[in-house]
Design a protein around this motif. Structure first.
Motif, PDB file in Angstrom:
ATOM      1  N   SER A 235     -20.393   4.265  39.958  1.00 22.79           N
ATOM      2  CA  SER A 235     -21.763   4.302  40.471  1.00 22.79           C
ATOM      3  C   SER A 235     -22.483   5.541  39.951  1.00 22.79           C
ATOM      4  O   SER A 235     -21.953   6.654  40.010  1.00 22.79           O
ATOM      5  CB  SER A 235     -21.761   4.308  41.997  1.00 22.79           C
ATOM      6  N   ARG A 236     -23.702   5.332  39.430  1.00 19.85           N
ATOM      7  CA  ARG A 236     -24.507   6.437  38.906  1.00 19.85           C
ATOM      8  C   ARG A 236     -25.980   6.185  39.206  1.00 19.85           C
ATOM      9  O   ARG A 236     -26.435   5.038  39.152  1.00 19.85           O
ATOM     10  CB  ARG A 236     -24.346   6.565  37.390  1.00 19.85           C
ATOM     11  N   PRO A 237     -26.736   7.234  39.479  1.00 10.96           N
ATOM     12  CA  PRO A 237     -28.190   7.074  39.572  1.00 10.96           C
ATOM     13  C   PRO A 237     -28.737   6.676  38.210  1.00 10.96           C
ATOM     14  O   PRO A 237     -28.186   7.067  37.174  1.00 10.96           O
ATOM     15  CB  PRO A 237     -28.686   8.470  39.975  1.00 10.96           C
ATOM     16  N   ASP A 238     -29.800   5.890  38.207  1.00 13.86           N
ATOM     17  CA  ASP A 238     -30.368   5.491  36.931  1.00 13.86           C
ATOM     18  C   ASP A 238     -31.009   6.688  36.246  1.00 13.86           C
ATOM     19  O   ASP A 238     -31.419   7.652  36.892  1.00 13.86           O
ATOM     20  CB  ASP A 238     -31.421   4.390  37.138  1.00 13.86           C
ATOM     21  N   LEU A 239     -31.078   6.626  34.920  1.00 13.27           N
ATOM     22  CA  LEU A 239     -31.730   7.670  34.142  1.00 13.27           C
ATOM     23  C   LEU A 239     -33.206   7.319  34.066  1.00 13.27           C
ATOM     24  O   LEU A 239     -33.649   6.546  33.217  1.00 13.27           O
ATOM     25  CB  LEU A 239     -31.132   7.745  32.738  1.00 13.27           C
ATOM     26  N   LEU A 240     -33.983   7.871  34.979  1.00 19.23           N
ATOM     27  CA  LEU A 240     -35.378   7.506  35.084  1.00 19.23           C
ATOM     28  C   LEU A 240     -36.255   8.470  34.299  1.00 19.23           C
ATOM     29  O   LEU A 240     -36.063   9.683  34.339  1.00 19.23           O
ATOM     30  CB  LEU A 240     -35.818   7.494  36.549  1.00 19.23           C
ATOM     31  N   GLY A 241     -37.209   7.933  33.603  1.00 21.36           N
ATOM     32  CA  GLY A 241     -38.223   8.745  32.962  1.00 21.36           C
ATOM     33  C   GLY A 241     -39.514   8.588  33.740  1.00 21.36           C
ATOM     34  O   GLY A 241     -39.580   8.844  34.943  1.00 21.36           O
ATOM     35  N   PHE A 242     -40.542   8.117  33.048  1.00 20.39           N
ATOM     36  CA  PHE A 242     -41.821   7.907  33.698  1.00 20.39           C
ATOM     37  C   PHE A 242     -41.721   6.735  34.681  1.00 20.39           C
ATOM     38  O   PHE A 242     -41.206   5.671  34.351  1.00 20.39           O
ATOM     39  CB  PHE A 242     -42.893   7.623  32.648  1.00 20.39           C
ATOM     40  N   GLU A 243     -42.211   6.936  35.901  1.00 19.96           N
ATOM     41  CA  GLU A 243     -42.157   5.895  36.937  1.00 19.96           C
ATOM     42  C   GLU A 243     -43.532   5.268  37.134  1.00 19.96           C
ATOM     43  O   GLU A 243     -44.560   5.905  36.932  1.00 19.96           O
ATOM     44  CB  GLU A 243     -41.668   6.496  38.255  1.00 19.96           C
ATOM     45  N   GLY A 244     -43.532   4.007  37.545  1.00 20.83           N
ATOM     46  CA  GLY A 244     -44.772   3.331  37.889  1.00 20.83           C
ATOM     47  C   GLY A 244     -45.539   2.776  36.706  1.00 20.83           C
ATOM     48  O   GLY A 244     -46.708   2.423  36.837  1.00 20.83           O
ATOM     49  N   GLY A 245     -44.910   2.675  35.552  1.00 20.15           N
ATOM     50  CA  GLY A 245     -45.583   2.166  34.365  1.00 20.15           C
ATOM     51  C   GLY A 245     -45.496   0.659  34.240  1.00 20.15           C
ATOM     52  O   GLY A 245     -44.936  -0.035  35.086  1.00 20.15           O
ATOM     53  N   GLY A 246     -46.025   0.154  33.141  1.00 15.28           N
ATOM     54  CA  GLY A 246     -46.068  -1.295  32.947  1.00 15.28           C
ATOM     55  C   GLY A 246     -44.925  -1.860  32.148  1.00 15.28           C
ATOM     56  O   GLY A 246     -44.785  -3.076  32.037  1.00 15.28           O
ATOM     57  N   ALA A 247     -44.073  -0.992  31.575  1.00 15.79           N
ATOM     58  CA  ALA A 247     -43.022  -1.471  30.682  1.00 15.79           C
ATOM     59  C   ALA A 247     -41.750  -1.888  31.397  1.00 15.79           C
ATOM     60  O   ALA A 247     -41.035  -2.784  30.937  1.00 15.79           O
ATOM     61  CB  ALA A 247     -42.690  -0.404  29.641  1.00 15.79           C
ATOM     62  N   GLY A 248     -41.420  -1.246  32.542  1.00 13.74           N
ATOM     63  CA  GLY A 248     -40.132  -1.568  33.161  1.00 13.74           C
ATOM     64  C   GLY A 248     -39.959  -1.041  34.558  1.00 13.74           C
ATOM     65  O   GLY A 248     -38.842  -0.710  34.946  1.00 13.74           O
ATOM     66  N   SER A 249     -41.024  -0.945  35.344  1.00 13.79           N
ATOM     67  CA  SER A 249     -40.938  -0.242  36.628  1.00 13.79           C
ATOM     68  C   SER A 249     -40.742  -1.133  37.850  1.00 13.79           C
ATOM     69  O   SER A 249     -40.548  -0.627  38.946  1.00 13.79           O
ATOM     70  CB  SER A 249     -42.213   0.583  36.847  1.00 13.79           C
ATOM     71  N   VAL A 250     -40.778  -2.448  37.686  1.00 13.41           N
ATOM     72  CA  VAL A 250     -40.780  -3.331  38.858  1.00 13.41           C
ATOM     73  C   VAL A 250     -39.401  -3.412  39.513  1.00 13.41           C
ATOM     74  O   VAL A 250     -38.376  -3.540  38.848  1.00 13.41           O
ATOM     75  CB  VAL A 250     -41.269  -4.743  38.487  1.00 13.41           C
ATOM     76  N   ILE A 251     -39.407  -3.317  40.832  1.00 15.96           N
ATOM     77  CA  ILE A 251     -38.232  -3.565  41.661  1.00 15.96           C
ATOM     78  C   ILE A 251     -38.540  -4.795  42.492  1.00 15.96           C
ATOM     79  O   ILE A 251     -39.603  -4.896  43.109  1.00 15.96           O
ATOM     80  CB  ILE A 251     -37.931  -2.367  42.570  1.00 15.96           C
TER      81      ILE A 251
END
Length: 470
Positions: A235-251
């Motif tokens: 188990s690892r936290p995801d490597l997050l960069g910019f949050e809330g963008g249009g490319a890959g932010s949806v949960i």
């Protein structure tokens, strides 16, 4: 773009087309049959947790989950999942809604509708909204500062980081997958709507479709996912960069994805006009439409999404009216969500699905064998260094140097490994931090590099000793 990430990267699938008349359902494509197939897939792949949904027409055929998340809770159709680049189809829909409303023009330059968008390349003034959504803008990971975009704290800041960037091609001339396209598109949504991107999705997309558990990672969270380390899930936290963008932010969840798929087959609540839906599903270049593309073989509309601890795949079959989404809370050197999704599509056509082969395990075994072999060769090289040096006595310096090169190759490979993987990935930026999420690969290369370095140092030392008569 891709099926299996044997080189440590991230797999992006493509999709296109629109809905068609539903064909009769296969008698073998029942919830029980889906459960049996999922159990086989979980057994063959060893995935820690999976959720999926199947739709047909305006109905959910089945939504379920299997395995557990990193908190030890059972995965269900309501488990929150990061869907990574599947977000692009949602962003494209948001843009097309504003095109339908007359607030954005698909074929007008982005700079005319987003004055803050500037780049050092004058060709950027010719990028249109259509180019962004079709991934034909000329933007490339190689020509913009991806590190700076990851550090942005708003879409306004994100767009500002692009001012020093250039283009890799004339807008409209070449397809190149680049997340920047869809993050600019998200900023366009903000400017044209007067709302934040997350608020727009919640009010205009998720709300009307009844996707009550969905949002962006700027507002929602999902449990840490898993990485595969030589067959063990860590188990690892995801490597997050910019949050809330249009490319890959949806949960979202499998249950909510069912509502999304229904709308994209032209059933249920419609967010865009039929013409706009067809536009999004129609390929421009490289089988890619707008957040959807066509499968390499057949007419299936698909898109895959890959983060560092989550993977997902979605598909629509225009011939049968079925929709599929498969999501997992894990990531390794192979992404199994896409083949599982293809298996569901095969079942819906009355075909016998192929059970995913679990290539991740065999790949990691091969890497482990490679690492152990390299370690053994390194030890052997150090032990036999004196014998090697004695054999070089009387030989030319040129020839001796040439014989050292083989030991140097793995050292150089490790030193430039991110750059090598970036090239293999078609120019996508890959960093050391990202490679740690595919640990068996850099570990194997690192051990080979260390073995080569030890061998080279030992040989140089023995050359000096033998040469001085010690």
């Amino acid at each position: 773009m891709h099926r299996v990430l044997i080189t440590a990267a991230i797999l992006v699938g493509l999709v296109a087309a629109s809905s068609a008349a539903a064909a009769p359902a296969s008698a073998e494509f029942s919830p029980a049959a889906i459960d049996a197939y999922l159990a086989d897939a979980m057994d063959s792949t060893g995935l820690p947790g999976v959720s999926l949904v199947v739709t047909r027409g305006d109905s959910v055929v089945y939504a379920t989950g299997a395995g557990r998340d990193s908190r030890g809770e059972a995965m269900t159709a309501d488990s929150p999942i990061r869907i990574a680049s599947l977000s692009k189809s949602i962003t494209a829909t948001a843009v097309m809604m504003l095109v339908d409303d007359g607030r954005l023009a698909l074929d007008a330059p982005v700079v005319a509708q987003l004055p803050e968008f500037r780049m050092s390349d004058p060709r950027a003034e010719r990028i249109t909204v259509r180019h962004l959504l079709n991934q034909t803008s000329g933007l490339s990971d190689r020509t913009v500062d991806i590190g700076a975009t990851d550090e942005a704290r708003s879409l306004t800041d994100y767009v500002a980081t692009l001012r020093t960037g250039t283009l890799g091609a004339e807008p409209g001339s070449r397809w190149a997958y680049c997340n920047v396209n869809y993050d600019i598109a998200a900023r366009l949504v903000e400017v044209a709507s007067g709302r934040s991107f997350g608020d727009f999705l919640r009010e205009r997309v998720f709300g009307p479709l009844g996707m009550t558990a969905s949002g962006t990672d700027a507002d929602l969270s999902a449990p840490p996912g898993f990485n595969s380390l030589f067959g063990q899930w860590i188990s690892r936290p995801d490597l997050l960069g910019f949050e809330g963008g249009g490319a890959g932010s949806v949960i979202t969840t499998a249950a909510d994805m069912g509502r999304w798929l229904i709308s994209n087959t032209g059933n249920g609540p419609q967010l865009v006009t039929a013409q706009s839906l067809t536009t999004m599903h129609t390929p421009a270049l490289h089988r890619y439409g707008m957040g959807w593309g066509t499968e390499e073989e057949g007419d299936l509309l698909v898109h895959s999404g890959n983060l560092f601890t989550y993977n997902a795949a979605q598909g629509i079959d225009p011939d049968t009216g079925y929709g599929f989404a498969v999501m997992t809370n894990s990531a390794g050197l192979a992404d199994d969500t896409y083949p599982i999704m293809l298996g569901l599509a095969a079942m819906s056509r009355g075909e016998t699905p192929e059970t995913p082969g679990g290539t991740r395990g065999w790949t990691e075994v091969a890497l482990a064998v490679t690492a152990m072999t390299a370690l053994g060769l390194g030890v052997l090289g150090a032990i036999r260094a004196r014998r090697w040096a004695r054999a070089r006595l009387g030989k030319s310096n040129w020839w001796t140097g040439a014989r050292l090169l083989p030991a140097l190759i793995p050292v150089l490979l490790f030193a430039g490994f991110p750059a090598v993987i970036s090239i293999i990935m078609g120019g996508r930026t890959v960093t050391w931090a990202q490679l740690t999420y595919y640990a068996p690969l850099p570990i194997a290369v690192g051990i080979a590099g260390a073995a080569g370095l030890v061998t080279m140092v030992a040989r140089l030392h023995q050359l000096r000793s033998v040469g001085s008569g010690e």
